[in-house]
Write an enzyme that holds these catalytic residues in place. Structure first.
Site, PDB file in Angstrom:
ATOM      1  N   ASN A  31      46.811  53.653  19.265  1.00 12.11           N
ATOM      2  CA  ASN A  31      45.686  54.261  19.962  1.00 12.11           C
ATOM      3  C   ASN A  31      44.898  55.102  18.965  1.00 12.11           C
ATOM      4  O   ASN A  31      45.485  55.699  18.051  1.00 12.11           O
ATOM      5  CB  ASN A  31      46.171  55.148  21.114  1.00 12.11           C
ATOM      6  CG  ASN A  31      45.054  55.492  22.087  1.00 12.11           C
ATOM      7  OD1 ASN A  31      44.712  54.686  22.954  1.00 12.11           O
ATOM      8  ND2 ASN A  31      44.478  56.673  21.942  1.00 12.11           N
ATOM      9  N   SER A  57      42.590  40.564  35.698  1.00 13.34           N
ATOM     10  CA  SER A  57      42.369  41.167  37.013  1.00 13.34           C
ATOM     11  C   SER A  57      43.691  41.510  37.675  1.00 13.34           C
ATOM     12  O   SER A  57      44.687  40.824  37.507  1.00 13.34           O
ATOM     13  CB  SER A  57      41.585  40.213  37.917  1.00 13.34           C
ATOM     14  OG  SER A  57      41.423  40.777  39.203  1.00 13.34           O
ATOM     15  N   LYS A  79      35.743  35.810  34.746  1.00 15.30           N
ATOM     16  CA  LYS A  79      36.154  37.134  35.232  1.00 15.30           C
ATOM     17  C   LYS A  79      34.962  37.856  35.867  1.00 15.30           C
ATOM     18  O   LYS A  79      35.104  38.549  36.885  1.00 15.30           O
ATOM     19  CB  LYS A  79      36.726  37.960  34.076  1.00 15.30           C
ATOM     20  CG  LYS A  79      37.085  39.408  34.449  1.00 15.30           C
ATOM     21  CD  LYS A  79      38.062  39.486  35.605  1.00 15.30           C
ATOM     22  CE  LYS A  79      38.721  40.839  35.774  1.00 15.30           C
ATOM     23  NZ  LYS A  79      37.884  42.026  35.711  1.00 15.30           N
ATOM     24  N   HIS A 109      34.537  36.411  39.221  1.00 15.37           N
ATOM     25  CA  HIS A 109      35.609  36.978  40.050  1.00 15.37           C
ATOM     26  C   HIS A 109      35.197  38.348  40.577  1.00 15.37           C
ATOM     27  O   HIS A 109      35.320  38.643  41.769  1.00 15.37           O
ATOM     28  CB  HIS A 109      36.895  37.083  39.229  1.00 15.37           C
ATOM     29  CG  HIS A 109      37.940  37.988  39.827  1.00 15.37           C
ATOM     30  ND1 HIS A 109      37.862  39.376  39.772  1.00 15.37           N
ATOM     31  CD2 HIS A 109      39.090  37.714  40.505  1.00 15.37           C
ATOM     32  CE1 HIS A 109      38.896  39.901  40.386  1.00 15.37           C
ATOM     33  NE2 HIS A 109      39.655  38.919  40.843  1.00 15.37           N
ATOM     34  N   ASN A 110      34.700  39.202  39.680  1.00 13.83           N
ATOM     35  CA  ASN A 110      34.328  40.553  40.093  1.00 13.83           C
ATOM     36  C   ASN A 110      33.142  40.536  41.042  1.00 13.83           C
ATOM     37  O   ASN A 110      33.051  41.361  41.957  1.00 13.83           O
ATOM     38  CB  ASN A 110      34.004  41.401  38.864  1.00 13.83           C
ATOM     39  CG  ASN A 110      35.249  41.845  38.126  1.00 13.83           C
ATOM     40  OD1 ASN A 110      36.308  41.231  38.248  1.00 13.83           O
ATOM     41  ND2 ASN A 110      35.142  42.903  37.349  1.00 13.83           N
ATOM     42  N   GLU A 159      34.461  39.733  44.309  1.00 12.04           N
ATOM     43  CA  GLU A 159      35.133  40.960  44.768  1.00 12.04           C
ATOM     44  C   GLU A 159      34.123  41.910  45.408  1.00 12.04           C
ATOM     45  O   GLU A 159      34.382  42.480  46.479  1.00 12.04           O
ATOM     46  CB  GLU A 159      35.811  41.616  43.564  1.00 12.04           C
ATOM     47  CG  GLU A 159      36.548  42.908  43.841  1.00 12.04           C
ATOM     48  CD  GLU A 159      37.098  43.505  42.553  1.00 12.04           C
ATOM     49  OE1 GLU A 159      36.845  44.699  42.301  1.00 12.04           O
ATOM     50  OE2 GLU A 159      37.769  42.772  41.800  1.00 12.04           O
TER      51      GLU A 159
END
Length: 485
Positions: A36, A132, A186, A189-190, A193
């Site tokens: 990180n 997801s 994706k 997909h969203n 959603e």
């Protein structure tokens, strides 16, 4: 100092999603090295969630890279946009030909297109993987939609399919297509959603304000709906939300401010649809509905001066509940049909080969829009891979037919009592437009030709042959050029 060349994969970005994905990989026997930018988070992670696991922590990029087996596989779980490019630039001096970078964030597909091409020139394999399922999915099995440079798929397949959700033993992860195809799927997909959530919100509003259903009643209704065609993750969690009480024993939902946020993927879907000329009406309306919700203070002021009917349904309430269920189911089918239309046109535009049945399978588990009828979508595309629209499949054609009456009654009732149903209404409008052989667009084209000489086609002439009329008798016969349709 960690051992060199021992980790199967490295992950950069220790927010909740990144941490949970690492633990998921660890559970499935993969050795992961974590890094990180704020290095202290690595130690916090190793002393916390990863304590007692086989996860390795790295305190520098150099140490991170040396810990990885060749070809090195690195997953980025950082904020989409500049942060992804920044980390790629940090990594590049340490990488060698054949190493693989996986972007697991919600990047815009055009950025993924660019990164795949740019890194290929440098000998680095780039994969854009849409993920997801939220925090729970990341930890126990998300839906994963990888695309990009296909040379990388054999190297990451076991890891990504291993950690993904499984339905009937099949992983909810498969190769989607070249370049930004994974992130595009994706994004769609969203968008779906967004549509699903708006539709559920409208059903809730009609039940709550329209017939005065209390929270226990809403919870029972959604629980019943979840046992049949509407079975889905979002219906399930909505029922749970209705049953959740605040510390004072009153429904928490009633205390939540009615302004919905968004992170941009729904907007991206709408913008891409406009670019491609795809009528993504329901998903785009869902985005606009969130925009309208953000005007809270303005709406409160308007409510004092703009009067309409009393939002109270006076008819058969039990029948109305069933009509709402039918409207929700039919509109949900429209949302998915439009989403698959968008993917189809994007695949054509960008020369992607997308297996739509495989996409439906990837969405059956792990993801936010997982639902029972995704299996029916897979069956539809397995039966006819060239299917133009889900509405033309026998199953979905029949389901829409069964729901039509209740769907129409719901939209009409919402308008009559003043409860907005923009997503239900636009879904029905799309359905009626799609099934209409002759629309009033002929008048629009006549108007365009009248004021702008934009030309038109004739029904008694071949497609692609354009005409211009001198409507006023002045201005001559010169046209402004043919139009796009």
């Amino acid at each position: 100092m960690a051992q060199e060349g021992v980790a199967d994969i490295g992950l950069i970005g220790l927010a909740v999603m990144g941490q949970n994905l690492i633990m998921n990989m660890n559970d499935h026997g993969f050795k992961v090295v974590a890094f990180n930018r704020t290095v202290s988070k690595v130690d916090d992670f190793l002393d916390g969630l990863a304590k007692g696991s086989n996860v390795i922590g790295a305190h520098s990029i150099d140490e991170f890279i040396k810990t990885l087996k060749r070809p090195r596989k690195i997953m980025l779980m950082v904020k989409a946009g500049d942060a992804v490019d920044a980390f790629i630039n940090i990594l590049l001096p340490h990488l060698e030909k054949g190493d693989i970078i996986i972007d697991g964030g919600n990047s815009h597909f055009t950025d993924t297109n660019r990164r795949v091409r740019d890194l290929k020139e440098k000998g680095i394999i780039f994969i854009g993987a849409g993920i997801s399922g939220g925090e729970e999915g990341a930890r126990h099995g998300p839906s994963i939609m990888p695309g990009g440079n296909p040379e990388g798929w054999p190297h990451v397949k076991d890891i990504l399919q291993g950690i993904s959700a499984k339905v009937d033993g099949e992983p909810c992860c498969d190769w989607v297509g070249d370049e930004g195809a994974g992130h595009y799927v994706k994004m769609v997909h969203n968008g779906i959603e967004y549509g699903d959530m708006q539709l559920i919100g409208e059903a809730y509003d009609l039940l709550r304000r329209g017939i005065g259903m209390d929270m226990p009643g809403l919870q029972r209704t959604f629980s019943e709906w979840n046992q049949a065609e509407l079975n889905s993750y979002l219906i399930e969690i909505t029922g749970a939300i209705f049953g959740h009480e605040d510390s004072d024993g009153k429904p928490l939902l009633d205390k939540i401010l009615d302004t919905a946020g968004q992170k941009g993927t729904g907007k991206w879907a709408g913008m891409s649809a406009l670019d491609l000329g795809v009528p993504l009406t329901l998903i785009t309306e869902a985005v606009y509905s969130r925009c309208l919700s953000s005007l809270k203070e303005e709406r409160v002021e308007a409510s004092e001066v703009l009067k309409g009917p009393e939002p109270k349904f006076d008819g058969d309430k039990e029948e109305f509940v069933e009509h709402i269920r039918q409207a929700l189911y039919a509109s949900k089918i429209i949302s998915y049909a439009q989403g698959f239309m968008l993917m189809r046109d994007a695949a054509h535009e960008f020369n992607w080969t997308i297996n739509y049945g495989s996409v439906a399978l990837m969405w059956r588990g792990g993801c936010i829009i997982r639902s029972r009828f995704l299996g029916k979508i897979k069956e539809a595309y397995d039966k006819n891979p060239q299917l133009k629209n889900l509405l033309l499949d026998d199953f979905f054609k029949g389901e829409i037919q069964k729901c039509q009456e209740g769907w129409r009654h719901t939209v009409a009732s919402g308008a009559y009592i003043g409860i907005p149903t923009p997503a239900f209404g636009t879904a029905l409008g799309f359905f009626d437009g799609y099934r209409t052989a002759r629309l009033p667009a002929n008048l629009i084209q006549a108007q365009r030709d009248f004021f702008g000489a934009h030309t038109y086609e004739r029904i008694d002439q071949p497609r692609g042959k354009y005409f211009h009329t001198n409507w006023t008798g002045t201005g001559g016969k010169v046209s402004a050029g043919s139009y796009n349709a």
